[in-house]
Enzyme design. Structure first.
Site, short mmCIF file in Angstrom:
data_model
loop_
_atom_site.label_atom_id
_atom_site.label_comp_id
_atom_site.label_asym_id
_atom_site.label_seq_id
_atom_site.Cartn_x
_atom_site.Cartn_y
_atom_site.Cartn_z
CG HIS A 2 -4.32 2.50 -2.14
ND1 HIS A 2 -4.39 3.45 -1.15
CD2 HIS A 2 -5.63 2.19 -2.42
CE1 HIS A 2 -5.66 3.70 -0.83
NE2 HIS A 2 -6.43 2.96 -1.60
CG ASP A 41 -2.28 0.65 0.91
OD1 ASP A 41 -2.27 1.81 0.46
OD2 ASP A 41 -3.33 0.01 1.10
CD GLU A 75 -10.11 3.82 -0.91
OE1 GLU A 75 -10.98 4.12 -0.10
OE2 GLU A 75 -8.95 3.51 -0.58
#
Ligand code: ACM
Ligand code: ZN
Length: 630
Positions: free
Chosen positions: A273, A198, A338
């Protein structure tokens, strides 16, 4: 199993050790069928185990004997047919009712019998047996444990019963990962979704891309401050927080999990990410921004791999090569959530890719990239899982609630869609023909507050009480059977932005994970909140004995206040646990059991300091809560 001279044996042993008599079974998750019979069986401290259809050296037999030894028992393996206390039987004729993971467990006056079609089934039979023993069996040496006769026939409702752990936002070491796997196994969860990459750190070892470890695994230490208050790194400050797992540790964890019936599913986030990747290899970005491993709140997460750059494909393929070497799992999770596409809109290479591949825009570009990785790992016999955004978002809505495209020709149907923004994206994906796993934030995000946030350590937000978790149903009522078949199951997710320590991780995870376990294992009609709540209290003892921390948020009173006029408000107090009493004061004194007891909504002067004491089953829940009536 021969009847031995049991009464005498117990009496003799009783004189030289402690005897426990179990009066009630509190198994979590609730079995499909559990019938209590006549009589009981006294399990001795040195049980004789006969094994049938399974080798002495099989992982399950080794696990069971080792586990018994850690509960101060001294098991010995005996020949089939000779007198025994516990028979472990791998069925030679398959019992179709119980399937691959189910089992039949019988306690009768002549002994204990665990039977299953597979080792995994036997493993779960044993987990049930352990839960039938006294809660302190790991600490106290019993010479004999008297178990009421019963017959359990049990098997899971869903094949996918998962728990996720983010080791990027905060790093958790291999020892904790194993402790996490232990509690998963105790509650019959079978997929460990390991979130390994991440913005805040890359935790996989990489020989081919070594800067992922020398750079991408480390950030400046700020763990003392809560996530949103962490100051940015200063010029020249040394990154000292983080780490990554070694290949040896991963192999060990994969094996440890397998012994417990758990598949380890690694997650490698793409294309968003990706700060840790871009800090390590800036050439994989769309722009010339100097990326750093993220620190504290990083929103929106803008770091994204350049989908127009062929070396990004090479990078992803080589990372997947390494991942496939390390993880034998059928599935690889490729993230996909996202992914902010502002950079893609401005990037000439990404725009060229959209044109040459005849894509409709940036959202389809993500699907194209997912499709490439999917094809690549399919060549190695693996299937991908992705967050629901891999279905393709409506253009320009990069993180809107639960909207996905009806279908996505760029991602083939052997992808599995993990539905986190509600269950709707999962149902849409199921309708399109994908298999899905449900983990809607509302029920399954255990990083959310479990009680009134004023009394809780800082968390990311939300409000997911245990009752809310328990309401989770991976297949919402009314879903037709065709779609139901595509729902593989569900899982809980533990993101760790606000969870800096393993103690805190356990506090958030437990006991809410037990609710998840019952939601994904037990038949819908066997779920019973009141019974579950009672069982949880016993399981807290079990968890404590095993050294786990846990929350008690379900006893925190929940106040609703309604202003009547300038002077007065109506106050209602609720705790979600049945048979809980709340004593209270309004004069500033500390409430005791002699204080007034709450019976129903009451009118109080605004500004009153209301203090409450929760009592459950005659036990005071330690904290006194104070509210100001508004
Ligand atoms: C997620 O919680 N962003 C999958
Ligand atoms: Zn680009």
């Amino acid at each position: 199993m021969k009847k031995i001279v049991l009464a005498m044996a117990v009496a003799v042993l009783a004189s030289c050790g402690r005897v426990a008599t179990v009066t009630e079974y509190n198994v979590v998750p609730e079995p499909v069928q559990m019938l209590v019979g006549e009589g009981s069986y006294a399990l001795k401290g040195s049980p004789r185990i006969s094994i049938e259809g399974i080798g002495q050296n099989s992982p399950t037999v080794r696990y069971i004997t080792k586990s018994m030894r850690s509960a101060h028992m001294h098991p010995s393996l005996v020949e089939v047919g000779s007198a025994s206390d516990i028979d472990l039987v791998l069925n030679d004729t398959v019992d179709a009712t119980i399937g691959d993971e189910g089992y039949v467990l019988e306690v009768s006056t002549s002994g204990i019998r665990l039977a299953a079609n597979t080792e995994r089934g036997l493993f779960y039979a044993y987990q049930t047996l352990v839960q039938m023993l006294p809660t302190d069996v790991m600490k106290v040496k019993y010479s004999s444990i008297v178990l009421p006769a019963c017959r359990v026939v049990d098997y899971p409702r869903f094949a996918w019963r998962g728990a996720h752990l983010d080791v990027c936002r905060h790093f958790f070491d291999a020892k904790f990962v194993k402790k996490y796997l232990d509690v998963m196994a105790a509650y019959k969860l079978n997929r460990f979704h390991w979130h390994l990459t991440d913005d805040h750190g890359w935790r996989l070892p990489s020989e081919r891309w070594p800067r992922l470890n020398s750079v991408g695994s480390w950030r400046v230490e700020r763990s003392i401050a809560t996530w949103n208050e962490q100051e940015p790194a200063r010029e020249g400050e040394r990154p000292t927080y983080g780490g990554f797992f070694t290949r040896e540790e991963i192999a060990d964890i994969v094996e440890y999990a397998a012994e417990r019936g758990i598949e380890v599913v690694p997650e490698v986030e793409l294309p968003g990410h990706s700060s840790a990747i871009l800090a390590s290899y800036p050439q994989l970005a769309c722009d010339d921004t100097a990326y750093a491993v993220a620190l504290g709140r990083y929103w929106p997460p803008k770091a994204i791999l350049c989908a127009g750059n062929d070396s990004v494909l090479t990078f992803l393929y080589e990372v997947m090569d390494e991942v496939c070497e390390m993880f034998p799992s059928e599935y690889i999770h490729i993230g996909g959530d996202e992914a902010w596409k502002g950079n893609w809109k401005r990037c000439q290479k990404c725009q060229r890719r959209i044109r040459t591949e005849h894509l409709t825009g940036e959202e389809q570009l993500q699907s194209w990239l997912v499709g490439k990785v999917q094809q690549y790992v399919a060549g190695k016999g693996k299937r991908i899982i992705g967050w629901d955004e891999i279905m393709g978002m409506k253009e320009g809505r990069w993180t809107s609630d639960g909207e996905v495209e009806e279908d996505n020709p760029l991602v083939s149907k052997d992808a599995v869609v993990m539905s986190w923004r509600g269950v709707q994206p999962g149902l849409t994906a199921a309708r399109a023909g994908y298999q899905v796993i449900m983990c809607p934030t509302k029920h399954c995000y255990l990083d959310y507050y479990q009680a009134d946030r004023r009394f809780e350590p800082p968390a990311i937000g939300g409000y997911t009480t245990m009752a809310k978790v328990y309401e989770f149903d991976p297949v919402p009522a009314g879903v037709d059977s065709q779609l139901e078949k595509r729902v593989m199951g569900g899982q809980c997710n533990l993101w760790t932005e606000f969870i800096p320590t393993s103690q805190q991780a356990e506090y958030m995870l437990l006991p809410r994970m037990l609710a998840i376990s019952e939601c994904v294992w037990s038949p819908r009609e066997k779920k019973d909140w009141n019974r579950f709540r009672r069982k949880v209290e016993e399981h807290k003892d079990r968890l404590r004995v095993k050294g786990y921390n846990y929350g008690e948020g379900e006893f925190t009173p929940r106040l609703t206040m309604r202003k009547v006029n300038e002077q007065t408000a109506t106050v209602a107090i609720n705790t979600e646990v049945p048979n809980t009493y709340v004593f209270y004061t309004t004069d500033g004194s500390t409430p005791t059991r002699q204080s007034d007891i709450y019976v129903g909504p009451m009118n109080l002067a605004r500004g009153t300091h209301l203090k409450t004491l929760t009592v459950y089953k005659d036990v005071e829940r330690d904290t006194v809560y104070e509210f100001i009536v508004e």
